[in-house]
Design an enzyme around this catalytic site. Structure first.
Site, PDB file in Angstrom:
ATOM      1  N   ARG A  42     -55.633 -79.679 -41.972  1.00  0.00           N
ATOM      2  CA  ARG A  42     -56.648 -79.139 -41.058  1.00  0.00           C
ATOM      3  C   ARG A  42     -57.559 -78.135 -41.770  1.00  0.00           C
ATOM      4  NH1 ARG A  42     -57.071 -83.094 -38.216  1.00  0.00           N
ATOM      5  NH2 ARG A  42     -55.595 -83.453 -36.575  1.00  0.00           N
ATOM      6  N   GLU A  82     -59.797 -80.178 -43.779  1.00  0.00           N
ATOM      7  CA  GLU A  82     -60.782 -80.776 -42.886  1.00  0.00           C
ATOM      8  C   GLU A  82     -61.860 -79.765 -42.493  1.00  0.00           C
ATOM      9  OE1 GLU A  82     -60.619 -83.551 -38.941  1.00  0.00           O
ATOM     10  OE2 GLU A  82     -59.394 -81.729 -38.899  1.00  0.00           O
ATOM     11  N   SER A 130     -66.781 -64.715 -53.669  1.00  0.00           N
ATOM     12  CA  SER A 130     -65.725 -64.554 -54.663  1.00  0.00           C
ATOM     13  C   SER A 130     -64.356 -64.864 -54.071  1.00  0.00           C
ATOM     14  CB  SER A 130     -65.728 -63.117 -55.192  1.00  0.00           C
ATOM     15  OG  SER A 130     -64.646 -62.920 -56.075  1.00  0.00           O
TER      16      SER A 130
END
Length: 146
Positions: A87, A90, A113
């Site tokens: 997830r 995703e 960063s």
């Protein structure tokens, strides 16, 4: 001892002592996400922090030495199978270009960063189902021209 052996040793000790990352972080005086990252071998700890972790978990000097060694930060490049990690993958896949555009619109051409960086995880209780709040806080690094 290498980082993989170190990780397995730490995780076994953490389980044996029934310790959470939050509890361990309180005893070691470091943020839970950073601490877990050290224990997973993706960051290194200073000798004093490594010694505190080993003291709390009752681990030997070989583990502390492995924690102080600089890591090689690499991961599998295939799509992860674990549902929670997938997830997150995703989210970056779906929202990555959007986040890049919004960040660069606000800051200019550059990156966030992952070195000058912190991350926190919070549980937000909600009657419709508890929520996960991830806070990623990284310094903006503008690209230079020369």
């Amino acid at each position: 001892m290498n980082k993989v052996e170190m990780h397995h040793t730490i995780m076994a000790a953490k389980a044996r002592k029934e310790m959470t990352w939050d509890h361990l972080s309180e005893l070691v005086r470091k943020a839970p996400v950073w601490l877990a990252s050290v224990c997973y071998g993706m960051n290194s700890a200073s000798p004093d922090v490594a010694a505190r972790i080993c003291e709390v978990l009752e681990l030997g000097e070989d583990v502390a030495i492995a924690m102080t060694e600089f890591p090689v930060k690499s991961w599998e490049k295939t799509v992860p199978q674990d549902p929670l990690i997938y997830r997150l993958y995703e989210v970056v896949g779906v929202y990555g270009p959007t986040l890049k555009d919004v960040i660069q619109e606000k800051f200019g051409d550059g990156i966030m960063s992952a070195i000058d960086f912190s991350m926190h995880v919070e549980k937000i209780e909600d009657p419709k189902g508890d929520r996960v709040l991830l806070t990623l806080n990284g310094k903006f690094l503008p690209y230079r021209s020369w």
